[in-house]
Design an enzyme around this catalytic site. Structure first.
Site, PDB file in Angstrom:
ATOM      1  N   CYS A  32       3.997  -3.213  -6.944  1.00 21.42           N
ATOM      2  CA  CYS A  32       3.758  -2.367  -5.763  1.00 21.42           C
ATOM      3  C   CYS A  32       2.291  -1.955  -5.613  1.00 21.42           C
ATOM      4  O   CYS A  32       1.889  -1.477  -4.555  1.00 21.42           O
ATOM      5  CB  CYS A  32       4.648  -1.127  -5.811  1.00 21.42           C
ATOM      6  SG  CYS A  32       6.390  -1.552  -5.847  1.00 21.42           S
ATOM      7  N   HIS A  64       1.757   4.281  -1.126  1.00 24.57           N
ATOM      8  CA  HIS A  64       2.800   3.261  -1.253  1.00 24.57           C
ATOM      9  C   HIS A  64       4.142   3.903  -0.902  1.00 24.57           C
ATOM     10  O   HIS A  64       4.436   5.026  -1.294  1.00 24.57           O
ATOM     11  CB  HIS A  64       2.822   2.711  -2.682  1.00 24.57           C
ATOM     12  CG  HIS A  64       4.048   1.920  -2.985  1.00 24.57           C
ATOM     13  ND1 HIS A  64       4.438   0.851  -2.219  1.00 24.57           N
ATOM     14  CD2 HIS A  64       4.999   2.061  -3.947  1.00 24.57           C
ATOM     15  CE1 HIS A  64       5.571   0.364  -2.698  1.00 24.57           C
ATOM     16  NE2 HIS A  64       5.933   1.071  -3.750  1.00 24.57           N
ATOM     17  N   ASN A  89      11.135  -0.271   0.690  1.00 26.27           N
ATOM     18  CA  ASN A  89      10.007  -0.497  -0.211  1.00 26.27           C
ATOM     19  C   ASN A  89       9.665  -1.994  -0.186  1.00 26.27           C
ATOM     20  O   ASN A  89      10.426  -2.807  -0.693  1.00 26.27           O
ATOM     21  CB  ASN A  89      10.393  -0.041  -1.623  1.00 26.27           C
ATOM     22  CG  ASN A  89       9.283  -0.257  -2.642  1.00 26.27           C
ATOM     23  OD1 ASN A  89       8.272  -0.899  -2.357  1.00 26.27           O
ATOM     24  ND2 ASN A  89       9.480   0.282  -3.831  1.00 26.27           N
TER      25      ASN A  89
END
Ligand code: UT7
Length: 315
Positions: free
Chosen positions: A111, A244, A274
Site C-alpha cells: 500500500c 492511503h 482499499n
C-alpha cells in the site's frame, strides 16, 4: 532541480461491485462493511490487468500534462500484483505506451507503493538522472484475496493512478520532501500465503487486522509530525492531506490525534475500497483541479512490510 507534478490520470475496471452485490455465502452485510470500514463499493478487474490499468492511467496522465511519450525517461510502478513474475509491469507499460528509451521498473511496497515509487522518481530527477517521469500505483488485489474470507476480501478493490513529474529549475514548486521507511519485523502482520520461491503461486492476502489498524494510526501521526517539524510548518499550513485509504476509521482516528481540520483530509474509500498502491493517485484524481490549485499537499501511506512514507508537495 525540483520534481514538479504536471499531470495525473487514472483507470478503473468496468465492473463495480457494491457491498450488496457480494456473494451471499460470505455472511457479511452492507451495514457491517460500511460501519467498520467506510467502504460502499469497489471495482473488480475482469478483462483488465494491473499493467493494462497502469498503461491507461499513464496514457491519461501524459494527456493531462500535454507531454509527448518521447519525453518520458523513467517509469516506476508501485505494485504487488504485477501481470507476470517478470517482466515488470513497468516494462509492459513502457511497451504499451510505445516508449523505447529510458528505464522502467516496479517497486514492491504494497500500500506504500505509490510513495516509494514517487521517492525513486524524485531522487532520479533531483540527481539529474531523469527529466520526465511517470509514477504509477496499480493493483488488482481482487486476484489475490481469498473470496471465502470475509474478514479480508471485502476490503480491497482494483485500479490504477499515475502522476507525471517534470524536472524544473528556478521554482519553489514541486516535491519538497519525500520520506520512506520499512520494518520487516512486522512482515507476519500483513502478507500473502505464497510466492514464487515458496509455493510457486501468489498465495492469498492474510492480515492481522487490528494490529495493522493500530500501526497505521500511529505511523500516520508520526509521519505528519516529522514532516511538519522538518519543514518548519504547523498543521494549519497544510491545504490538502491525502492519506492511503485502508479504512475510514483509521483516517478518523488520525484526524483526532493530529488536530488537522477534517475538511482538509481526503476520504474516498467509500467509492474504491482499499486499492493498495493505487489509492493515493486515485484520491488525487478525485480532488482534480483542487490538487493543482496551489498550496501544500501532504501524502501519507502505510502498508505491508511494514512500509510507510510521506511526501510534501508544493503546488
Ligand atoms: O492497507 C493496509 C492494509 N489493511 C488495513 O489497514 C486494514 C486494517 N484493519 C482494519 O481495517 C480492521 O481491523 C478490519 C476492518 C480488517 C476489521 O475490523 P475490526 O473492527 O478490527 O473487526 P475484527 O477483525 O475484530 O472482527 C470483529 C467481528 C468478528 O466477529 P466476532 O469474533 O466478534 O464474532 C469478525 O468475525 O467482525 C466479524 N467480521 C465480519 N462480520 C461481517 C469480520 N469481517 C466481517 C465481515 N462481515 N466482512
Amino acid at each position: 532541480m525540483n520534481a514538479v507534478p504536471i499531470g495525473f490520470g487514472v483507470a478503473l475496471p468496468k465492473k463495480c461491485v457494491k457491498n450488496s452485490d457480494l456473494p451471499k455465502d460470505l455472511e457479511t452485510s452492507d451495514e457491517w462493511i460500511i460501519s467498520r470500514t467506510g467502504i460502499c463499493q469497489r471495482y473488480i478487474a475482469e478483462n483488465e490487468t494491473t499493467a493494462s490499468l497502469a498503461s491507461e492511467a499513464a496514457h491519461n496522465a501524459l494527456k493531462y500534462a500535454n507531454i509527448s511519450k518521447d519525453e518520458v525517461d523513467l517509469i516506476v510502478v508501485g505494485t504487488v500484483t504485477g501481470d507476470y513474475t517478470f517482466p515488470s509491469s513497468a516494462a509492459v507499460v513502457q511497451k504499451n505506451l510505445g516508449i523505447s528509451r529510458g528505464v522502467a521498473f516496479d517497486v514492491n511496497a504494497a500500500c506504500s507503493g505509490f510513495i516509494f515509487a514517487l521517492d525513486v522518481a524524485n531522487s532520479y530527477i533531483k540527481l539529474g538522472k531523469a527529466k520526465c517521469a511517470i509514477v504509477i500505483g496499480a493493483e488488482t488485489f481482487s486476484r489475490i484475496v481469498d473470496w471465502s474470507d470475509r474478514s479480508s476480501c471485502v476490503l480491497f478493490g482494483d485500479g490504477a493512478g499515475a502522476m507525471v513529474l517534470q524536472a524544473q529549475e528556478d521554482t519553489d514548486r514541486g516535491i519538497k520532501s519525500c520520506k520512506i521507511y520499512s520494518d520487516g519485523n512486522y512482515a507476519d502482520c500483513l502478507f500473502t500465503s505464497g510466492g514464487v520461491s515458496t509455493t510457486q503461486n501468489a498465495g492469498f492476502v492474510k492480515m492481522r487486522g487490528r494490529e495493522v489498524f493500530k500501526f497505521a494510526v500511529e505511523k500516520f501521526h508520526e509521519l505528519l509530525n516529522d514532516l511538519l517539524h522538518e519543514n518548519h510548518m504547523n498543521v494549519n499550513d497544510i491545504d490538502l492531506l491525502v492519506p492511503h485509504q485502508a479504512n475510514s476509521r483509521i483516517i478518523q482516528k488520525f484526524i483526532e490525534l493530529s488536530g488537522i481540520e477534517e475538511k482538509k483530509v481526503l476520504i474516498n474509500i467509500d467509492k474504491y475500497a482499499n486499492t493498495s498502491a493505487a489509492s493515493i493517485p486515485l484520491a488525487i484524481n478525485d480532488v482534480g483541479a483542487r490538487f493543482f490549485s496551489g498550496g501544500n499537499v501532504v501524502l501519507l501511506s502505510m502498508g505491508a512490510g511494514f512500509t510507510w512514507g510521506s511526501a510534501l508537495i508544493k503546488l
